[in-house]
Scaffold this active site. Sequence first.
Site, PDB file in Angstrom:
ATOM      1  N   ALA A 251       0.840  -1.197   0.000  1.00  0.00           N
ATOM      2  CA  ALA A 251       0.000   0.000   0.000  1.00  0.00           C
ATOM      3  C   ALA A 251       0.878   1.252   0.000  1.00  0.00           C
ATOM      4  O   ALA A 251       1.339   1.689  -1.056  1.00  0.00           O
ATOM      5  CB  ALA A 251      -0.945  -0.027   1.191  1.00  0.00           C
ATOM      6  N   ARG A 252       1.144   1.793   1.166  1.00  0.00           N
ATOM      7  CA  ARG A 252       2.010   2.965   1.299  1.00  0.00           C
ATOM      8  C   ARG A 252       2.923   2.749   2.503  1.00  0.00           C
ATOM      9  O   ARG A 252       2.490   2.285   3.559  1.00  0.00           O
ATOM     10  CB  ARG A 252       1.188   4.244   1.479  1.00  0.00           C
ATOM     11  CG  ARG A 252       0.434   4.689   0.225  1.00  0.00           C
ATOM     12  CD  ARG A 252       1.398   5.133  -0.866  1.00  0.00           C
ATOM     13  NE  ARG A 252       0.719   5.670  -2.036  1.00  0.00           N
ATOM     14  CZ  ARG A 252       0.437   4.970  -3.132  1.00  0.00           C
ATOM     15  NH1 ARG A 252       0.764   3.682  -3.191  1.00  0.00           N
ATOM     16  NH2 ARG A 252      -0.164   5.544  -4.163  1.00  0.00           N
ATOM     17  N   GLU A 281      11.101   7.242  -0.368  1.00  0.00           N
ATOM     18  CA  GLU A 281      11.339   6.579  -1.647  1.00  0.00           C
ATOM     19  C   GLU A 281      12.060   7.526  -2.594  1.00  0.00           C
ATOM     20  O   GLU A 281      11.679   8.692  -2.706  1.00  0.00           O
ATOM     21  CB  GLU A 281      10.008   6.126  -2.259  1.00  0.00           C
ATOM     22  CG  GLU A 281       9.315   5.054  -1.428  1.00  0.00           C
ATOM     23  CD  GLU A 281       8.027   4.541  -2.053  1.00  0.00           C
ATOM     24  OE1 GLU A 281       7.584   5.124  -3.066  1.00  0.00           O
ATOM     25  OE2 GLU A 281       7.468   3.560  -1.550  1.00  0.00           O
ATOM     26  N   HIS A 300       8.647  -0.346  -5.244  1.00  0.00           N
ATOM     27  CA  HIS A 300       7.325   0.249  -5.479  1.00  0.00           C
ATOM     28  C   HIS A 300       6.866   0.085  -6.931  1.00  0.00           C
ATOM     29  O   HIS A 300       6.428   1.040  -7.575  1.00  0.00           O
ATOM     30  CB  HIS A 300       7.319   1.732  -5.100  1.00  0.00           C
ATOM     31  CG  HIS A 300       5.927   2.240  -4.785  1.00  0.00           C
ATOM     32  ND1 HIS A 300       5.701   3.352  -4.014  1.00  0.00           N
ATOM     33  CD2 HIS A 300       4.701   1.783  -5.153  1.00  0.00           C
ATOM     34  CE1 HIS A 300       4.394   3.571  -3.921  1.00  0.00           C
ATOM     35  NE2 HIS A 300       3.768   2.620  -4.617  1.00  0.00           N
TER      36      HIS A 300
END
Length: 352
Positions: A251-252, A281, A300
Amino acid sequence: LFPDRPLPMTARIFVCRDTGLAPLLDEVIAGLEARGHQIVRGAIDTPGQRKSYANAELAIFADVDAAIFTPRHACTRAVMAAAPRLRGVCSPVIGVESIDLDAAADLGIIIGHGAVRENVVGMAEATVMLMLMLLYDVQTNVARMRDGLWRRSGHHGHQIEGRTVGLIGFGRIAREIAHRLDAFGARVVTYSPRARAEDLPAHVGQVALDTLMRDSDIVTVLTGLTPETHHLIDARLIAMMKPTAYLVNTARGAIVDEAALTDVLRDGRIAGAALDTFEIEPLPADSPLRNMANVIPTPHCVGHTVECWEAFVPALIDNVEAMLRGDLPPYCKNPEVAPRWRARLAAMEGQG
């Protein structure tokens, strides 16, 4: 909304300069320019930081008709207030955590995002893949072969059938994951405050978050990032996990307290983790998560298939052009704002 008014041939569209999505945005820009639109660009973001716009930078939004923001660029209330002609904002991906949805509702601005079927399926398949890679210890076996070794003594893999998988959040991707896990024979439970028990599939149980963390063999983070979910999975909750359990986050990154998770993984207090998202990131080169034997880290993009990428571009263009016509975008994040949005467009038309 205004059938007698043609779509402006030269609508001005802001497209942020994103360090991570530049190729996709370049394709979108080419498509929009081919349709006669003018593109406005701002400053590029710094890797690992979300780009904000303030003071003199806000002038760039004064005459834009639509805007494209990514998770690395903040579309704040100030940005929207600085754009009196703004019809809508689009994200090329599903996540809209960088867009102030409360401000959009107050101002009557519609939001489109990249909730294409291909993205949902790609993320669901990839998340299940990571679960299986953890359970079957694929990473260790691949490393042994590369090191010239053969089998370890004993057996180390585990079947997913009969195991409890906890899904934190139950949106589109979680539903697809639950469907696939049912075929594997896993027990699926979810913590989702917005989900009603009667709307859940028959094979999915609804539980409290503490219960999910204690009982799950695999804890899977699938909720959106909001102020309420920032560090939702904190040191207290991580400490509840079984020592044999795994954590998967597609997700995050900021939903999980990364420092607390790193400590637990380093000490072997849970079996391992698969992480596609991180608090910063790109993940810093010195992060211990890059090299832990019990962690599968991916940059990601684990569920970003060719099919997904090919669907993002036309979906984003369709979203933008729909809102320019006065139609709801095909992939709309906040359809409940439609009445206020139409009133905004009518007021803009009256000023026209």
